[in-house]
Design a protein around this motif. Structure first.
Motif, mmCIF file in Angstrom:
data_model
loop_
_atom_site.group_PDB
_atom_site.id
_atom_site.type_symbol
_atom_site.label_atom_id
_atom_site.label_comp_id
_atom_site.label_asym_id
_atom_site.label_seq_id
_atom_site.Cartn_x
_atom_site.Cartn_y
_atom_site.Cartn_z
ATOM 1 N N UNK A 1 47.385 32.092 46.595
ATOM 2 C CA UNK A 1 46.321 33.048 46.347
ATOM 3 C C UNK A 1 46.483 33.689 44.972
ATOM 4 N N UNK A 2 47.710 33.979 44.615
ATOM 5 C CA UNK A 2 47.909 34.675 43.351
ATOM 6 C C UNK A 2 48.286 33.716 42.232
ATOM 7 N N UNK A 3 48.017 32.464 42.465
ATOM 8 C CA UNK A 3 48.439 31.447 41.511
ATOM 9 C C UNK A 3 47.957 31.751 40.084
ATOM 10 N N UNK A 4 46.694 32.122 40.010
ATOM 11 C CA UNK A 4 46.124 32.345 38.682
ATOM 12 C C UNK A 4 46.813 33.494 37.979
ATOM 13 N N UNK A 5 47.011 34.516 38.754
ATOM 14 C CA UNK A 5 47.678 35.698 38.226
ATOM 15 C C UNK A 5 49.066 35.346 37.704
ATOM 16 N N UNK A 6 49.760 34.570 38.520
ATOM 17 C CA UNK A 6 51.108 34.161 38.133
ATOM 18 C C UNK A 6 51.051 33.315 36.872
#
Lengths: 753, 456
Positions: A737-742
């Motif tokens: 879910x937070x892949x982009x953020x990471x």
């Protein structure tokens, strides 16, 4: 008398002969005798007379202890008196103990002492103990020889200065059904090193709810072989080094000898003090802790297990008694009707009169009693100058001095009649009741305190007033409470303390009724079942599931419990802070104190604080405006959950953001290192999966908020992502879910580089 | 003899890579130039057990093992080789062959056990108490010699050699508690109920479960049927049986407990008589009602047989153990190898050829047809058959299998060289494993590495 006594002493312990002469000459053996048990088990009797002076087979208990100490080679005894100290001192002054050669008895008196720990601290201050000493309470009957135990203690001490105490134990298997020993004490679990006899674990106040004993893993790492015992009995005879006293002074919160001192030493691995055990096999040692042990020890004395301390051997102040067939002991000047039947294992005291057709068996009758005709006495303890009129029935009871039982009165099993009580004609005293002239004290100390925080000054006062006002009291109470004990009865029936009713049968003189046993053994089956079940559950989770979960299962239940409580407490603290607008600094202080008392790490704190914050966010009603999504415009596409309409999650997110903003200082104070930050992320993940699924669609956003607020550093987030790399697919939901953020974080950090 | 014997020979254990491969399954790893499985079979033969089932994981491995057994024991043992899929675990393996089991009791032995404890002693102990399971327990092996080696040092900083935590009654006949695997890292929890029943429990951390069990067959099958999650005998089945011994959940069709189940007047009496024949164990006492009436609870007994300290008992389940066992079998425990040692305390096959000034020290073995060049030195090592070893080679504390070629000037310490491997000139190996057919090129130096061909 003299000759008999000498024989007794010689038989008791050929001890002193073999004792290393040098050692003995250098340091005469001392003993501390606590003439107060600091418990209330013998109430109401102990309200009027100290426990150590209660007659045990017609001899005050303290005489057994002193006689044994003398025979065992102790040169100097300090008798510590607290409750009814005057009576104890008076008694000792009038006895022959003060005039023995080579045996000094000194008394130490104090009134404001509430526990054995306090007593030992006081003795330490007086600076009278110079070497190894025997610590014993004045209600102990023994005939063991101390030589070997002392020698072992000294040798150990020479090799290892930390070996401060040797405990005497004896084999005695508690009943698996009642879970108490034959002496009526709670079952005891001990772990002992079979080679060195070092005591490694001690659990007496057994917590029945816990089905297991938990041995620390370090214990087994250090000792490849351990014996766990449930078949030993603690004799409460300790050989101590002088350090023990200073240990009590250093640890001013040690009160109880076993519960605090022994456990404290076993748990404390800094100082490394060690306790050892010495098991006795053929000799006798037992402490009279409750009515049941009073009964059992009396029977042991009559059956001569305690030889030479038996009624027909003069060891101190007991009157000449003759042993007849079938274990019958009779003193002089007994008037017994021809038709009276005195059965086996019975002691009849000096000057007692027994009427016709009375039957007495397995009982002890004191001096100067008058027993009418057709009286039935079975398994009972009748003290001095008791008058029992015709047709009374007594089964398994204790009757103190000066009691009058009017004709036809009946005492059911387990009854205790304190001094000078009068039971009315044909009155039936119900089972297990305790009757005294004094009213039951109404002050109840809370739970454990009661155990040692009693019998102190309050009691002393009580007895004084009792002594002075005895006359009026009897007359007064006889009028007021006539109906309670039948016509002409004097005294109060004590109500059984709350919660105690169930347990009354455990410690009474009466044998345990059959139906209780059946009931208990059925109960035992049930809890066995529980235990098995929960073990099976544990093992399946612990062993069959893959490694990632195994580490979680590793936390044993105790610490899990602890952390659950801790979490709850922190949450409560936090909610209160929110409601009452407590300053952040104060909340930090409170959480810190919780942390200390639960022994948690700051990562735990961070997790708990974060947990409470998020909980609060959920609880806060989602009322505010719609579409606040824009407030935290996230550049990253979010997996919108079907279950949660977008506006709702928006509100939730807003709430969360507000709370985080308000309380960020609190949270930050626990985020000392990156580990704690990772802990927070993990906690959040766990919440999203379990307790607060509402957050799951918002995971990435809130992560971002936390990052924006400088609560989480990018390192922490990246490390978390790395850690999750190898995890199961199901575990990776939130990383995804937070892949982009990471991704964005990674790139940002690369740019910086 | 109403005992069936199952030997669990395993397959190609991952722990032993690169020593094992498709061609050499674990059961055929050489210990002093004999497959490790032969040690178990020989012990069983000594106990006069000639009918047995060997269970092998994987078809390839089964083929190898079956071939070897039929060649080596053709006229001595009646062996059935059963194949089970890989990774079914020991419990799964038994589940798979359950239909073969018919006897009253089953003896399950691990095929990697190198021991001189007579299996007959275990079965006798099992029968004496009519137990549902009897486990053989032995002292923890002293791992080491190569204490300086990496694994030795690591073990030392941890707890040296902890495999099990075992609780027994004071007579050391009954198994009351056993912890394995992950449980060892936790605090030990002992149930009070069993402690209450038995009074005293001796807990030992210096013993281990040797993986030789005697099971009551019907109990074993019932447990395997009911608990389909159980994978391992050691970690699931045995702990389960130990745990539930005072609250037995198994319905035993066998004699004594069956009696207990269909209890009527007559049976009660005969049960009493049976129980009175010897001092009742705590199980029987516990089973009794509150006033010594007829049994009200179902219990079963778990027993142990403790191998005495003088017996050798090690499982070949790690590379370190492989080295240790090889060393011990030609060293301290040389009675196990079945060879006759020379006056120099070593075994050099008559057909082996030694060059001039080559020395083979005590506790060494040199197999059939191997050749060594000049000025070589061999210490505490096993060298297999038909090896070609050049000059100036040093072999210390190592195992060299068959058909290995070693070039001049090599130095091998604490290593294992598998069959058909080739070491070219001046190779120096320390604490390495060289896989089957691997070629180490000239002049290489390795330390603590595992060298093997890439898997196809």
């Amino acid at each position: 008398m003299g000759a008999q006594k000498k024989r007794a002493a010689a038989a008791a312990a050929a001890a002193r002969v073999s004792e290393d002469p040098d050692d003995l000459a250098r340091q005469p053996l001392q003993a501390i005798l606590l003439a107060d048990s600091f418990t209330t088990k013998f109430r109401p009797i102990t309200l009027e007379r100290p426990k150590v002076l209660l007659p045990l087979v017609n001899v005050p208990m303290i005489n057994y202890t002193l006689a044994w100490l003398e025979a065992a080679g102790v040169a100097e005894v300090f008798v510590f008196c607290c409750a009814h100290s005057k009576q104890v001192i008076d008694y000792l002054e009038n006895s022959e103990w003060f005039s023995q050669p080579n045996f000094t008895v000194k008394t130490i008196e104090s009134h404001n002492i509430i526990s054995a720990g306090d007593a030992l601290r006081l003795i330490y201050e007086q600076n009278v103990i110079h070497g190894d000493f025997v610590l014993i309470s004045g209600d102990t009957v023994s005939n063991m020889s101390l030589t070997q135990a002392l020698q072992e203690h000294k040798e150990r001490k020479k090799k290892d200065n930390n070996a401060v105490m040797t405990m005497i134990i004896k084999k005695s298997k508690p009943s698996p059904i009642t879970r108490q020993s034959r002496l009526g004490t709670d079952e005891l679990f001990m772990a002992i090193d079979p080679n060195t006899k070092q005591l490694l674990y001690y659990e007496d106040k057994a917590d029945h709810s816990k089905g297991t004993i938990c041995l620390d893993k370090m214990l087994l790492a250090e000792n490849p072989s351990i014996s766990l015992h449930n078949d030993k009995q603690d004799c409460y005879i300790d050989i101590c080094s002088p350090e023990v006293l200073s240990l009590f002074t250093d640890n001013f919160d040690y009160q109880h000898l076993r519960r605090h001192f022994v456990k404290g030493l076993l748990l404390d691995d800094i100082m490394g003090y060690k306790i050892f055990t010495h098991e006795i096999h053929s000799s006798y040692a037992a402490r009279i802790d409750n009515y049941r042990s009073y009964d059992i020890v009396s029977k042991d004395i009559i059956q001569r297990w305690t030889y030479p301390y038996v009624p027909d051997v003069k060891f101190c102040g007991n009157r000449a008694t003759k042993l007849e067939r079938r274990g019958m002991y009779r003193a002089l000047e007994i008037e017994q009707s021809r038709s009276a039947q005195v059965g086996s294992f019975t002691v009849i005291g000096y000057g007692t009169k027994i009427g016709s057709n009375s039957k007495i068996s397995d009982s002890v009758i004191g001096e100067g009693c008058t027993i009418g005709s057709n009286v039935l006495i079975e398994g009972s303890y009748i003290w001095d100058n008791v008058i029992i009129e015709d047709g009374c029935e007594l089964r398994h009871v204790i009757v103190c001095d000066g009691v009058i039982m009017k004709a036809g009165a009946v005492l059911k099993p387990g009854v205790v009649l304190s001094f000078k009580v009068v039971i009315g004609e044909r009155f039936v005293v119900p089972a297990y009741s305790k009757v005294s002239l004094l009213q039951q004290p109404t002050v109840h100390d809370s739970d454990e305190e009661l155990e040692y925080a009693d019998n102190s000054s309050g009691t002393v006062e009580f007895s004084c007033t009792a002594d002075q006002s005895n006359g009026e009291m009897t007359s007064e109470s006889s009028e007021a409470h006539k109906p309670k004990l039948g016509t002409g009865g004097v005294g109060y029936i004590w109500s059984i303390c709350e919660g105690g009713q169930e347990e009354e049968w455990r410690h009474s003189v009466a044998p345990i009724p059959e139906d209780k046993l059946t009931e208990l053994s059925e109960a035992m089956d049930d809890d066995q079942e529980l235990v098995t079940q929960d073990r099976t559950a544990l093992s399946t989770s612990g062993e069959l599931i893959s490694d990632s979960n195994a580490s979680e299962g590793d936390d044993n239940e105790d610490s899990k419990d602890d952390s659950v409580y801790f979490e709850k407490e922190v949450e409560a603290t936090f909610l209160r802070a929110v409601e009452e607008n407590v300053k952040v600094d104060h909340v930090i202080l409170e959480v810190n104190s919780l942390r200390l008392s639960y022994n948690m790490t700051s990562a735990d704190c961070a997790g708990a604080v974060f947990y409470s914050m998020m909980k609060l966010a959920i609880k806060t009603p989602h009322s505010s405006a719609i579409g606040l999504l824009t407030l935290y415009p996230s550049p990253f596409s979010m997996v919108a959950s079907n279950a949660y309409p977008i506006y709702l999650s928006g509100e939730l997110q807003q709430n969360t953001a507000n709370i985080i903003t308000t309380w960020q200082k609190l949270l930050k104070s626990y985020l000392l290192e990156i580990d704690e930050e990772i802990e927070i992320i993990l906690k959040f993940e766990e919440m999203c999966l379990e307790s607060a699924k509402e957050f799951s669609p918002l995971f990435a956003r809130i992560l971002h908020i936390l990052y924006d607020k400088d609560i989480l550093q990018e390192d922490a987030i990246l490390r978390w992502a790395d850690e999750k790399e190898g995890a199961d697919e199901s575990d990776k939901v939130f990383v995804r879910q937070s892949e982009k953020f990471i991704q964005w974080l990674r790139e940002a950090s690369e740019e910086e580089d | 003899m109403d005992f069936q014997v199952v030997v669990l020979a395993g397959g190609t254990s991952k722990k032993l890579v690169p020593l094992v491969s498709k061609e050499v399954p674990k059961a055929l790893l050489p210990v002093a130039n004999r497959p490790v499985l032969s040690y178990v079979l020989e012990q069983l033969e000594l106990s006069n057990i000639k009918d047995l089932i060997v269970v092998v994981e994987g078809a390839d491995a089964a083929l190898c093992v079956g071939g070897w057994i039929s060649a080596a024991y053709v006229d001595r043992l009646h062996v059935e080789v059963a194949t089970v899929p890989e990774d079914v675990g020991t419990a799964g393996a038994l589940r798979a062959i359950a239909h073969h089991l018919t006897a009253k009791d089953v003896l399950v032995v691990s095929g990697d056990l190198v021991s001189d404890v007579p299996p007959g002693a275990v079965t006798a102990a099992h029968r004496r108490h009519d137990a549902v399971v009897t486990a053989m327990i032995c002292s923890v092996p002293v791992s080491g010699l190569s204490e300086a080696g990496s694994s030795g040092a690591k073990d030392k900083t941890k707890k040296p050699g902890r495999y099990n935590i075992i609780g027994m009654d004071p007579t050391k006949q009954f198994l009351l508690h056993i912890a394995t695997g992950a449980e060892l890292e936790k605090d030990t929890r002992i149930r009070k109920s069993i402690l209450r029943a038995v009074g005293q429990m001796d807990i030992r951390a210096d013993l281990m479960d040797a993986h030789m069990y005697a099971f009551n067959r019907s109990v074993l099958q019932e447990v395997l049927d009911q608990k389909d999650k159980f994978q391992s005998l050691k970690q699931d089945v045995l702990p389960y049986l130990v745990r539930s011994q005072l609250k037995s959940e198994i319905l035993i069709n066998g004699a004594p407990q069956g009696q207990q189940a269909k209890e009527n007047g007559n049976d009660k009496v005969s049960y009493r008589i049976l129980a009175n024949a010897s001092t009742p164990s705590f199980h029987e006492l516990y089973a009794l009602g509150p006033n010594g009436s007829a049994p009200v609870r179902r219990t079963h007994k778990c027993c142990v047989y403790i191998a005495s300290n003088s017996k050798y008992c090690v499982r070949l389940n790690s590379i370190q153990a492989f080295m240790d066992i090889n060393r011990d079998v030609i060293g301290e425990a040389n009675h196990l190898s079945g060879y006759n040692f020379s006056a120099q305390n070593n075994i050099i096959h008559p057909s082996a050829e030694l060059g001039s000034k080559t020395t083979v020290g005590p506790h060494c073995m040199l197999g059939e047809g191997s050749q060594m060049g000049d000025k070589c030195s061999v210490k505490r090592s096993v060298i297999g058959r038909h090896c070609r070893i050049g000059s100036n080679v040093k072999v210390v504390n190592s195992v060299v299998m068959n058909h290995v070629t070693i070039g001049d000037g090599c130095s091998i310490q604490g290593s294992v060289i598998c069959s058909n491997a080739q070491l070219q000139e001046r190779v120096a190996l320390k604490d390495c494993q060289v896989g089957l057919g691997y070629v180490v090129s000239a002049g290489c130096e390795y330390k603590g590495e595992s060298l093997a061909r890439k898997e196809k």
